[in-house]
Write a protein that holds these residues in place. Structure first.
Motif, PDB file in Angstrom:
ATOM      1  N   ILE A 186      26.205  14.576  -5.005  1.00 49.79           N
ATOM      2  CA  ILE A 186      26.360  13.171  -4.594  1.00 49.79           C
ATOM      3  C   ILE A 186      27.754  12.613  -4.853  1.00 49.79           C
ATOM      4  CG2 ILE A 186      23.912  12.661  -4.910  1.00 49.79           C
ATOM      5  CD1 ILE A 186      24.619  11.370  -7.578  1.00 49.79           C
ATOM      6  N   GLY A 187      28.673  13.456  -5.289  1.00 50.08           N
ATOM      7  CA  GLY A 187      30.010  12.965  -5.636  1.00 50.08           C
ATOM      8  C   GLY A 187      30.797  12.398  -4.473  1.00 50.08           C
ATOM      9  N   SER A 188      30.440  12.776  -3.238  1.00 52.92           N
ATOM     10  CA  SER A 188      31.191  12.306  -2.065  1.00 52.92           C
ATOM     11  C   SER A 188      30.675  10.974  -1.517  1.00 52.92           C
ATOM     12  CB  SER A 188      31.136  13.369  -0.959  1.00 52.92           C
ATOM     13  OG  SER A 188      29.797  13.622  -0.562  1.00 52.92           O
ATOM     14  N   LEU A 189      29.605  10.423  -2.103  1.00 54.78           N
ATOM     15  CA  LEU A 189      29.072   9.138  -1.648  1.00 54.78           C
ATOM     16  C   LEU A 189      29.937   7.992  -2.181  1.00 54.78           C
ATOM     17  CD1 LEU A 189      25.270   9.741  -2.290  1.00 54.78           C
ATOM     18  CD2 LEU A 189      26.457   9.847  -0.101  1.00 54.78           C
ATOM     19  N   PRO A 190      29.844   6.800  -1.582  1.00 50.64           N
ATOM     20  CA  PRO A 190      30.563   5.648  -2.139  1.00 50.64           C
ATOM     21  C   PRO A 190      30.168   5.404  -3.594  1.00 50.64           C
ATOM     22  CG  PRO A 190      29.735   5.129   0.050  1.00 50.64           C
ATOM     23  CD  PRO A 190      29.158   6.470  -0.317  1.00 50.64           C
ATOM     24  N   GLY A 191      31.175   5.238  -4.447  1.00 53.88           N
ATOM     25  CA  GLY A 191      30.889   5.105  -5.875  1.00 53.88           C
ATOM     26  C   GLY A 191      30.403   6.395  -6.473  1.00 53.88           C
ATOM     27  N   GLY A 192      30.866   7.517  -5.912  1.00 52.18           N
ATOM     28  CA  GLY A 192      30.348   8.828  -6.293  1.00 52.18           C
ATOM     29  C   GLY A 192      30.368   9.107  -7.784  1.00 52.18           C
ATOM     30  N   LEU A 193      31.477   8.794  -8.457  1.00 55.94           N
ATOM     31  CA  LEU A 193      31.567   9.085  -9.886  1.00 55.94           C
ATOM     32  C   LEU A 193      30.579   8.245 -10.698  1.00 55.94           C
ATOM     33  CD1 LEU A 193      35.407   9.506 -10.495  1.00 55.94           C
ATOM     34  CD2 LEU A 193      33.646  11.268 -10.486  1.00 55.94           C
ATOM     35  N   ALA A 194      30.372   7.005 -10.307  1.00 56.83           N
ATOM     36  CA  ALA A 194      29.392   6.162 -10.997  1.00 56.83           C
ATOM     37  C   ALA A 194      27.975   6.697 -10.765  1.00 56.83           C
ATOM     38  CB  ALA A 194      29.499   4.716 -10.517  1.00 56.83           C
ATOM     39  N   LEU A 195      27.696   7.144  -9.542  1.00 53.79           N
ATOM     40  CA  LEU A 195      26.385   7.717  -9.242  1.00 53.79           C
ATOM     41  C   LEU A 195      26.174   9.007 -10.029  1.00 53.79           C
ATOM     42  CD1 LEU A 195      26.262   7.257  -5.342  1.00 53.79           C
ATOM     43  CD2 LEU A 195      25.457   5.695  -7.124  1.00 53.79           C
ATOM     44  N   VAL A 196      27.226   9.819 -10.111  1.00 54.52           N
ATOM     45  CA  VAL A 196      27.151  11.062 -10.886  1.00 54.52           C
ATOM     46  C   VAL A 196      26.890  10.745 -12.354  1.00 54.52           C
ATOM     47  CG1 VAL A 196      28.514  13.014 -11.749  1.00 54.52           C
ATOM     48  CG2 VAL A 196      28.570  12.427  -9.317  1.00 54.52           C
ATOM     49  N   ASN A 197      27.529   9.695 -12.851  1.00 54.92           N
ATOM     50  CA  ASN A 197      27.324   9.269 -14.234  1.00 54.92           C
ATOM     51  C   ASN A 197      25.848   8.950 -14.485  1.00 54.92           C
ATOM     52  OD1 ASN A 197      27.531   8.152 -16.806  1.00 54.92           O
ATOM     53  ND2 ASN A 197      29.342   6.949 -16.328  1.00 54.92           N
TER      54      ASN A 197
END
Length: 431
Positions: free
Chosen positions: A90-101
């Protein structure tokens, strides 16, 4: 009875204000309240007996096992592989890093059973990455603090075991199954907030990884994720109890961290075992002291009196449950989860059952409610860990936490008023 309750509450908060440890504060407040009615020797003897009796439970043996397995896996490179897996998916989605977190905290929290461990392990890696990619450090810290609490609901969860004991016999396996859907709902709610934040700030999208690399990252995380399947599958399938599952989790964690990944060395085991013993001792002392206080509350008939009072306030279940939730949110901001569950379950569970709520649904409600307290000032444990990692101040992350609190509160209301979210999976599996 009223004076005993006043002395108990005032004494407890007085000791907290002068920085006496929580477990000692509970024990001293209980002793002082008992001394109002009986002499010193019988009071001390009774408290000692109740504390010892509170620990006389086979189910509590699961806690040191899950604590140890969580510490082993925290050292074993598990967090790094879970983060890489989430980043690939999911890292390529908008806000990817926050979603990954959020996803990484959910997964690691579920594996370790500890919000603080998830905060430390995931935050140490993700917070510098998010800062480097232009995320506000305060928002990043807020996301980590809120997301790490999902592990309290997604099994294996030590606090659900504590609730099973406090409630007088709710099935641990049923509680574990009941926690999945609400835990995932909290994670999804937090991800929605992160997605909206990223769109508002117009963060650039990360490059999508080739399918070959995505598959490689996912496969590398499968052995770690299998722990959840092993533990929950064995409990649900009736192969072993929750306590036996904890022991199996320790063996699997050792095999994975020392053998398969090779990131935990034999010379590190004494330190890990000592840390596990320290954590277990803190938890057990909290349980013992809280059990003594709960006994005194019951002996003085305080739960029944409070139950009658709440039911007289209104005949509307919606209002009463909302009042209980608001009170628990305040409690969670000042008191650790373990004593809060042990003290307030006997008080509010009879009220909830009188209103038609099952012990299973109430258990998920109280744990979700107190999870919000874990990331709430002034005492929220994960807040201080997150601030230390992010090198920011507590007051600076409160504002970005507000929309995350709102998302968690929405899920709390759904769990409170819609039994299906807590009871669907246990019913599906025959609990």
């Amino acid at each position: 009875m009223e004076m005993t309750a006043v002395v108990l509450v005032v004494g407890f908060f007085f000791f907290l204000l002068i920085n006496v440890p929580v477990s000692i504060s509970i024990g001293l407040a209980t002793l002082i309240a008992m001394l109002m009615n009986i002499e010193a020797v019988p009071a001390v003897t009774t408290i000692a007996q109740r504390m010892a009796g509170g620990l006389d439970s086979f189910a509590l043996l699961a806690i040191p096992f899950f604590v140890l397995s969580g510490l082993i896996m925290g050292r074993g490179g598990i967090a790094k592989r879970l983060i890489e897996c989430a980043m690939a998916l999911i890292g390529s989605l908008p806000g990817g890093l926050a979603l990954v977190n959020v996803v990484s905290c959910m997964l690691f929290g579920a594996i370790s059973g500890s919000a603080v461990a998830a905060t430390s392990a995931i935050g140490s890696f993700m917070l510098p990455q998010m800062k480097k990619n232009g995320y506000d450090p305060n928002f990043s810290a807020a996301v980590t603090a809120a997301a790490s609490t999902t592990g309290m609901l997604i099994p294996p969860s030590n606090i659900l075991i504590v609730y099973a004991i406090a409630s007088g016999g709710v099935s641990i396996a049923a509680l574990f199954m009941a926690g999945y859907l609400p835990g995932i709902m909290v994670g999804l709610a937090l991800m929605i907030v992160c997605f909206i934040y990223a769109k508002k700030k117009n963060f650039p999208l990360s490059e999508r990884l080739p399918l070959r690399i995505v598959a490689k990252k996912v496969l590398a995380a499968v052995p770690s994720l299998f722990l959840i399947v092993l533990v929950i599958g064995g409990i649900v399938g009736g192969i072993f109890t929750a306590t036996e599952a904890g022991a199996i989790a320790v063996v699997y964690a050792l095999m994975l961290s020392m053998g398969f990944y090779g990131e935990v060395k034999a010379k590190e085991l004494p330190e890990i075992l000592l840390k596990s013993a320290e954590t277990t001792a803190i938890v057990m002392l909290l349980i013992a002291a809280s059990t003594a206080m709960s006994w005194l509350l019951s002996f003085e008939n305080i739960p029944q009196s409070l139950s009658d009072y709440l039911l007289q306030l209104s005949d509307n279940p919606i209002i009463i449950l909302l009042l209980i939730n608001l009170l628990l949110i305040v409690v969670g901001a000042f008191l650790d989860m373990t004593p809060a569950v042990l003290i307030f379950t006997p008080i509010f569970l009879p009220v909830a059952m009188e209103l038609g709520m099952s012990p299973l649904q109430f258990g998920i409600m109280i744990v979700l409610n107190l999870s919000i307290g874990l990331c709430s000032p002034p005492v929220g444990a994960v807040l201080f860990v997150t601030c230390a990692i992010a090198k920011t101040k507590l007051e600076d992350i409160i504002r970005p936490l507000i929309p995350l609190y709102a998302a968690m509160f929405v899920v709390l209301m759904l769990v409170t008023y819609v039994a299906w979210f807590s009871e669907a999976l246990p019913q599906w599996f025959g609990f």
